[in-house]
Design a protein around this motif. Structure first.
Motif, PDB file in Angstrom:
ATOM      1  N   ARG A  64      38.512  30.109  15.682  1.00 21.34           N
ATOM      2  CA  ARG A  64      37.130  29.765  15.997  1.00 21.34           C
ATOM      3  C   ARG A  64      36.276  30.991  15.718  1.00 21.34           C
ATOM      4  N   ARG A 121      29.655  22.019  18.136  1.00 19.53           N
ATOM      5  CA  ARG A 121      31.072  22.399  18.043  1.00 19.53           C
ATOM      6  C   ARG A 121      31.807  21.980  19.310  1.00 19.53           C
ATOM      7  N   ASP A 174      35.787  24.812  12.045  1.00 18.60           N
ATOM      8  CA  ASP A 174      34.903  25.757  11.364  1.00 18.60           C
ATOM      9  C   ASP A 174      34.543  25.306   9.951  1.00 18.60           C
ATOM     10  N   LEU A 215      31.507  23.207  10.440  1.00 17.55           N
ATOM     11  CA  LEU A 215      30.342  24.052  10.713  1.00 17.55           C
ATOM     12  C   LEU A 215      29.844  24.710   9.424  1.00 17.55           C
TER      13      LEU A 215
END
Length: 345
Positions: free
Chosen positions: A11, A305, A312, A315
């Motif tokens: 993360r 998230r 990720d 994102l």
């Protein structure tokens, strides 16, 4: 800095992810501390919800709730008394975005809301653009302006603002919008203003699909010719409409924290970001009005998230889409894409 998640994955620090910020309102970008300081300077008495009870508890489920939200916004705007106040607001907004990983900011402003105090809409637009150039030079953040009309005012006022935006189309203004409570007025009445902006080559970015549903999104597409939708999140309620949005390449400026604060959704897990992404929609996360909602740009990524257990890679895709939907220069976009790939690697 990266940390292990529950699945043994990685993360990464969301503030280090390069982002473009496409939905930020002018006064709403103000720091809470700046609001308190400027109000104290001029003896302006702020309501409790902007002082000790900040951020305020809001809802726009009915007209009374929206009126309360708008009243707080108007009170906050009233503390901007001098050109230096405006310069400070723009610089601090830029600094905050840079701190959150921002590389590009398109800040939205309705000059008519400030015209009386700052010598008219043209003088105020000149001031804002000067402040934007200064803040960009000082922070390294690429910046541009979206001029937005107020849908609670007469459509002829919107035409005046569209002509103003067109005059500045090569001097820092990249778009034209339509804001305020989308349940009020007739959106179709603003078509003339959007045609003026369209002829000037401006990005067309009206608010739609937050307080009203898919039928209003269709109006924004059919009558205003929207290239981007301010919010647009409720397009998820109509698969055929969402498919049309994807096919036309219309980007959605999704502001999760404000959606929940205004009562559009009950909680962050209800914001239909996964459905929008699964359909192939281009989504750019935005903070809307941090002053009233208490959350800035990186906070939108962090909350989504957590709420949807986004990895990720997702994102990074959101960050890439924010640049794809922007009017940022190609060199800014290319550099951001390289750094997004590096963040992910």
């Amino acid at each position: 800095m990266a940390s292990a998640d529950a699945g043994g994955g990685c993360r990464r620090d969301v503030t280090a992810l390069p982002k473009a910020h496409l939905h930020l309102h002018f006064t709403g970008s103000m720091r809470h501390a700046t609001l308190l300081e400027l109000a104290a300077r001029d003896g302006i008495v702020l309501p409790d919800s902007l002082v000790e009870d900040w951020p305020p508890r809001l809802s726009a489920a009915d007209e009374k709730g929206w009126f309360r939200f708008q009243r707080l916004y108007d009170v906050a705007r009233s503390v901007l008394r001098t050109p230096d106040d405006v310069r400070r607001l723009v610089l601090e907004a830029a600094e905050d975005d840079v701190r959150d990983g921002g590389r590009w900011l398109e800040i939205q402003v309705d000059p008519s809301g400030y015209a009386a105090r700052f010598g008219g809409i043209t003088a105020f637009t000149d001031l804002v653009l000067d402040c934007v150039r200064d803040a960009s030079a000082r922070t390294g953040l690429g910046m541009a302006v979206v001029v937005a009309a107020n849908r609670t005012r007469h459509p002829l006022d919107a035409r005046t603002l569209a002509r103003l935006a067109a005059q500045y189309a090569d001097r820092g203004v990249i778009g034209f919008g339509l804001s305020n409570d989308e349940r009020r007025g007739s959106t179709a009445d603003f078509e003339g203003a959007f045609r003026i902006a369209e002829r000037a080559g401006l990005l067309l970015a009206p608010h739609g699909g937050e307080l009203r549903g898919p039928e209003h999104v269709r109006t924004c597409l059919d009558r205003l010719g929207a290239h981007r939708l301010g919010h647009g999140v409720r397009s998820a309620e109509d698969p055929a409409l969402l498919d049309r949005i994807v096919q036309q390449g219309v980007a959605l400026e999704v502001c999760p924290v404000s959606n929940v604060a205004l009562g559009v959704y009950s909680d962050l897990t209800s914001v239909p970001l996964p459905q929008l992404l699964a359909a192939g929609a281009t989504v750019a996360l935005g903070a809307d009005d941090p002053l009233l909602f208490g959350s800035r740009l990186a906070g939108q990524y962090a909350t989504m998230r957590a709420a949807h257990d986004l990895d990720d890679t997702t994102l990074a895709r959101l960050a890439e889409m924010s640049f794809a939907a922007s009017r940022a220069p190609q060199d800014v976009v290319d550099a951001a894409r390289r750094d997004i790939a590096a963040w992910l690697a």
